[in-house]
Scaffold this motif. Structure first.
Motif, mmCIF file in Angstrom:
data_model
loop_
_atom_site.group_PDB
_atom_site.id
_atom_site.type_symbol
_atom_site.label_atom_id
_atom_site.label_comp_id
_atom_site.label_asym_id
_atom_site.label_seq_id
_atom_site.Cartn_x
_atom_site.Cartn_y
_atom_site.Cartn_z
ATOM 1 N N VAL A 126 0.835 -1.213 0.000
ATOM 2 C CA VAL A 126 0.000 0.000 0.000
ATOM 3 C C VAL A 126 0.862 1.251 0.000
ATOM 4 O O VAL A 126 0.569 2.239 -0.695
ATOM 5 C CB VAL A 126 -0.944 -0.014 1.219
ATOM 6 C CG1 VAL A 126 -1.654 1.338 1.367
ATOM 7 C CG2 VAL A 126 -1.972 -1.112 1.076
ATOM 8 N N CYS A 127 1.938 1.233 0.783
ATOM 9 C CA CYS A 127 2.842 2.399 0.802
ATOM 10 C C CYS A 127 3.453 2.648 -0.565
ATOM 11 O O CYS A 127 3.604 3.797 -1.004
ATOM 12 C CB CYS A 127 3.944 2.184 1.837
ATOM 13 S SG CYS A 127 3.370 2.323 3.544
ATOM 14 N N GLY A 128 3.821 1.556 -1.253
ATOM 15 C CA GLY A 128 4.368 1.710 -2.606
ATOM 16 C C GLY A 128 3.354 2.306 -3.555
ATOM 17 O O GLY A 128 3.667 3.199 -4.358
ATOM 18 N N LEU A 129 2.083 1.820 -3.484
ATOM 19 C CA LEU A 129 1.026 2.360 -4.345
ATOM 20 C C LEU A 129 0.738 3.822 -4.012
ATOM 21 O O LEU A 129 0.529 4.649 -4.911
ATOM 22 C CB LEU A 129 -0.238 1.512 -4.193
ATOM 23 C CG LEU A 129 -0.144 0.066 -4.707
ATOM 24 C CD1 LEU A 129 -1.410 -0.709 -4.359
ATOM 25 C CD2 LEU A 129 0.095 0.049 -6.216
ATOM 26 N N ALA A 130 0.718 4.129 -2.699
ATOM 27 C CA ALA A 130 0.470 5.514 -2.289
ATOM 28 C C ALA A 130 1.581 6.444 -2.773
ATOM 29 O O ALA A 130 1.329 7.557 -3.256
ATOM 30 C CB ALA A 130 0.339 5.591 -0.768
ATOM 31 N N ALA A 131 2.824 5.979 -2.638
ATOM 32 C CA ALA A 131 3.942 6.793 -3.121
ATOM 33 C C ALA A 131 3.849 6.999 -4.625
ATOM 34 O O ALA A 131 4.149 8.080 -5.146
ATOM 35 C CB ALA A 131 5.265 6.120 -2.757
ATOM 36 N N GLY A 132 3.430 5.959 -5.348
ATOM 37 C CA GLY A 132 3.255 6.086 -6.795
ATOM 38 C C GLY A 132 2.176 7.090 -7.141
ATOM 39 O O GLY A 132 2.325 7.892 -8.072
ATOM 40 N N PHE A 133 1.049 7.051 -6.389
ATOM 41 C CA PHE A 133 -0.033 8.010 -6.631
ATOM 42 C C PHE A 133 0.438 9.441 -6.383
ATOM 43 O O PHE A 133 0.157 10.348 -7.159
ATOM 44 C CB PHE A 133 -1.223 7.680 -5.726
ATOM 45 C CG PHE A 133 -2.319 8.692 -5.798
ATOM 46 C CD1 PHE A 133 -3.217 8.710 -6.857
ATOM 47 C CD2 PHE A 133 -2.463 9.659 -4.795
ATOM 48 C CE1 PHE A 133 -4.226 9.652 -6.923
ATOM 49 C CE2 PHE A 133 -3.463 10.609 -4.861
ATOM 50 C CZ PHE A 133 -4.354 10.603 -5.933
ATOM 51 N N VAL A 134 1.163 9.629 -5.261
ATOM 52 C CA VAL A 134 1.678 10.962 -4.948
ATOM 53 C C VAL A 134 2.644 11.438 -6.029
ATOM 54 O O VAL A 134 2.615 12.597 -6.460
ATOM 55 C CB VAL A 134 2.368 10.962 -3.567
ATOM 56 C CG1 VAL A 134 3.083 12.290 -3.324
ATOM 57 C CG2 VAL A 134 1.360 10.698 -2.463
ATOM 58 N N ALA A 135 3.503 10.531 -6.504
ATOM 59 C CA ALA A 135 4.466 10.900 -7.551
ATOM 60 C C ALA A 135 3.745 11.297 -8.842
ATOM 61 O O ALA A 135 4.124 12.266 -9.506
ATOM 62 C CB ALA A 135 5.418 9.736 -7.810
ATOM 63 N N LEU A 136 2.680 10.550 -9.187
ATOM 64 C CA LEU A 136 1.905 10.885 -10.387
ATOM 65 C C LEU A 136 1.237 12.248 -10.244
ATOM 66 O O LEU A 136 1.174 13.028 -11.197
ATOM 67 C CB LEU A 136 0.858 9.803 -10.658
ATOM 68 C CG LEU A 136 1.381 8.460 -11.176
ATOM 69 C CD1 LEU A 136 0.254 7.456 -11.287
ATOM 70 C CD2 LEU A 136 2.057 8.644 -12.533
ATOM 71 N N GLU A 137 0.707 12.538 -9.041
ATOM 72 C CA GLU A 137 0.047 13.818 -8.813
ATOM 73 C C GLU A 137 1.050 14.970 -8.907
ATOM 74 O O GLU A 137 0.763 16.019 -9.497
ATOM 75 C CB GLU A 137 -0.625 13.814 -7.445
ATOM 76 C CG GLU A 137 -1.398 15.082 -7.115
ATOM 77 C CD GLU A 137 -2.599 15.305 -8.014
ATOM 78 O OE1 GLU A 137 -3.105 16.444 -8.031
ATOM 79 O OE2 GLU A 137 -3.018 14.349 -8.700
ATOM 80 N N ILE A 138 2.234 14.762 -8.320
ATOM 81 C CA ILE A 138 3.275 15.796 -8.418
ATOM 82 C C ILE A 138 3.676 16.012 -9.867
ATOM 83 O O ILE A 138 3.836 17.151 -10.329
ATOM 84 C CB ILE A 138 4.504 15.392 -7.569
ATOM 85 C CG1 ILE A 138 4.145 15.410 -6.085
ATOM 86 C CG2 ILE A 138 5.684 16.324 -7.839
ATOM 87 C CD1 ILE A 138 5.247 14.897 -5.184
ATOM 88 N N ARG A 139 3.806 14.917 -10.608
ATOM 89 C CA ARG A 139 4.178 15.029 -12.016
ATOM 90 C C ARG A 139 3.100 15.758 -12.805
ATOM 91 O O ARG A 139 3.411 16.598 -13.658
ATOM 92 C CB ARG A 139 4.387 13.627 -12.600
ATOM 93 C CG ARG A 139 4.772 13.632 -14.067
ATOM 94 C CD ARG A 139 4.986 12.221 -14.574
ATOM 95 N NE ARG A 139 5.324 12.226 -15.995
ATOM 96 C CZ ARG A 139 5.564 11.118 -16.707
ATOM 97 N NH1 ARG A 139 5.507 9.936 -16.118
ATOM 98 N NH2 ARG A 139 5.867 11.206 -17.974
ATOM 99 N N ARG A 140 1.824 15.462 -12.506
ATOM 100 C CA ARG A 140 0.739 16.139 -13.217
ATOM 101 C C ARG A 140 0.762 17.641 -12.952
ATOM 102 O O ARG A 140 0.592 18.441 -13.874
ATOM 103 C CB ARG A 140 -0.608 15.553 -12.767
ATOM 104 C CG ARG A 140 -1.811 16.118 -13.513
ATOM 105 C CD ARG A 140 -3.106 15.633 -12.906
ATOM 106 N NE ARG A 140 -3.290 16.173 -11.569
ATOM 107 C CZ ARG A 140 -3.747 17.407 -11.346
ATOM 108 N NH1 ARG A 140 -4.045 18.221 -12.342
ATOM 109 N NH2 ARG A 140 -3.911 17.834 -10.104
ATOM 110 N N ARG A 141 1.002 18.001 -11.698
ATOM 111 C CA ARG A 141 1.019 19.429 -11.364
ATOM 112 C C ARG A 141 2.230 20.139 -11.969
ATOM 113 O O ARG A 141 2.128 21.288 -12.389
ATOM 114 C CB ARG A 141 1.004 19.600 -9.842
ATOM 115 C CG ARG A 141 -0.286 19.100 -9.206
ATOM 116 C CD ARG A 141 -0.408 19.499 -7.767
ATOM 117 N NE ARG A 141 -1.652 19.016 -7.184
ATOM 118 C CZ ARG A 141 -2.091 19.360 -5.981
ATOM 119 N NH1 ARG A 141 -1.378 20.190 -5.230
ATOM 120 N NH2 ARG A 141 -3.227 18.883 -5.520
ATOM 121 N N ILE A 142 3.352 19.455 -11.997
ATOM 122 C CA ILE A 142 4.536 20.047 -12.625
ATOM 123 C C ILE A 142 4.295 20.266 -14.116
ATOM 124 O O ILE A 142 4.619 21.325 -14.670
ATOM 125 C CB ILE A 142 5.769 19.152 -12.396
ATOM 126 C CG1 ILE A 142 6.189 19.181 -10.928
ATOM 127 C CG2 ILE A 142 6.937 19.611 -13.279
ATOM 128 C CD1 ILE A 142 7.319 18.242 -10.595
#
Length: 283
Positions: free
Chosen positions: A48-64
């Protein structure tokens, strides 16, 4: 990558824990490791932590990416508008959220014309004529932009420029006169240095109320200035032929420009007008 890392971590943890439980003596295995419930829980937690980190990374990438998109759009807008107005005006337009539609305001309008242009181009190649125009217009554009004006349109051997729209700095008539004087000085310097042949200009400036905004359809729009002040400024410019002058302004402009010498040419009834305007000669 984050999700994959979490998946690998949970698999490795499960394998190592399973090995410890089944290959080490029971007295050496702590109750926490021995508990199958905790084993499964920790394994799932890593996933779950890996999936959550992936989601956060995708969100950061989208905002960038969104930030870069906005920056690119602003850069394109600045590049397009920067060809018509100074960068200071562009920045102020963008910061204030664009150009108002059908905005009634007081503006200072300048018309410029190259004198004896038709005889000059006779017998010359188009490339030579364009080079001559560009040398003069480069001087004029730089001066207009320096004093926060906007060139609305080129008119063959001249142009119309506006000071006070879409942005007013409160000293629009002063800016227009300073720009005109700098244009005449720059053109004279270019003539003296043999960059261009001997050239005389005609400039007319008038101050009054106008409607500003985009004119056209969704297919093609142009920022335009509409009002009697535009027509009168054009008529004032044409008076340069009659008075053998290069810079004429109206009394309305002269009263707003301090510390400048001018010669009153009296009241003149402009073509198509009934009420006279007092014309001031500066050059």
């Amino acid at each position: 990558m984050s999700a994959a890392t979490g998946f690998v971590a949970c698999v490795e943890y499960f394998i190592v824990s399973f090995y410890i439980i089944h290959h080490l003596p029971q007295n050496e295995v702590t109750p926490i490791i021995e508990s199958k419930v905790l084993l499964v829980g920790r394994t799932l937690l890593l996933l779950v932590c890996g999936l959550a980190a992936g989601f956060v990374a995708l969100e950061i990438r989208r905002r960038i990416n969104a930030t870069f998109t906005v920056m690119n759009e602003r850069s394109k807008i600045r590049q397009v508008l920067g060809q018509q107005v100074s960068h200071a005006v562009v920045d102020r337009i963008m910061n204030e959220g664009g150009i108002n539609q059908n905005d009634r305001r007081m503006v200072c309008v300048m018309f410029l014309d190259i004198r004896n242009f038709t005889p000059f181009v006779a017998g010359k190649e188009p490339e030579e004529v364009m080079e001559y125009q560009n040398k003069i217009f480069s001087i004029a554009i730089e001066a207009v932009s320096k004093y926060n004006g906007i060139i609305n349109q080129f008119l063959g051997d001249g142009f119309m420029a506006t000071f006070g729209a879409p942005i007013s700095y409160g000293n629009d008539s002063r800016n227009a006169v300073d720009a005109a004087l700098e244009i005449l000085s720059g053109v004279q310097k270019a003539c003296d240095e043999k960059i261009i042949p001997a050239t005389r200009l005609g400039i007319g400036i008038h101050y009054g109320e106008a409607i500003t905004g985009n004119v056209g359809t969704e297919l093609r729009k142009q920022y335009s200035i509409v009002g009697n002040v535009v027509i009168q400024a054009s008529r004032i410019e044409q008076l340069n032929k009659e008075f053998q002058s290069q810079l004429l302004i109206s009394r309305e402009v002269f009263e707003q420009v301090q510390h400048i010498n001018g010669e009153s040419l009296g009241n003149v009834v402009l073509k198509g007008e009934s009420a006279p305007l007092e014309i001031i000669r500066l050059m």
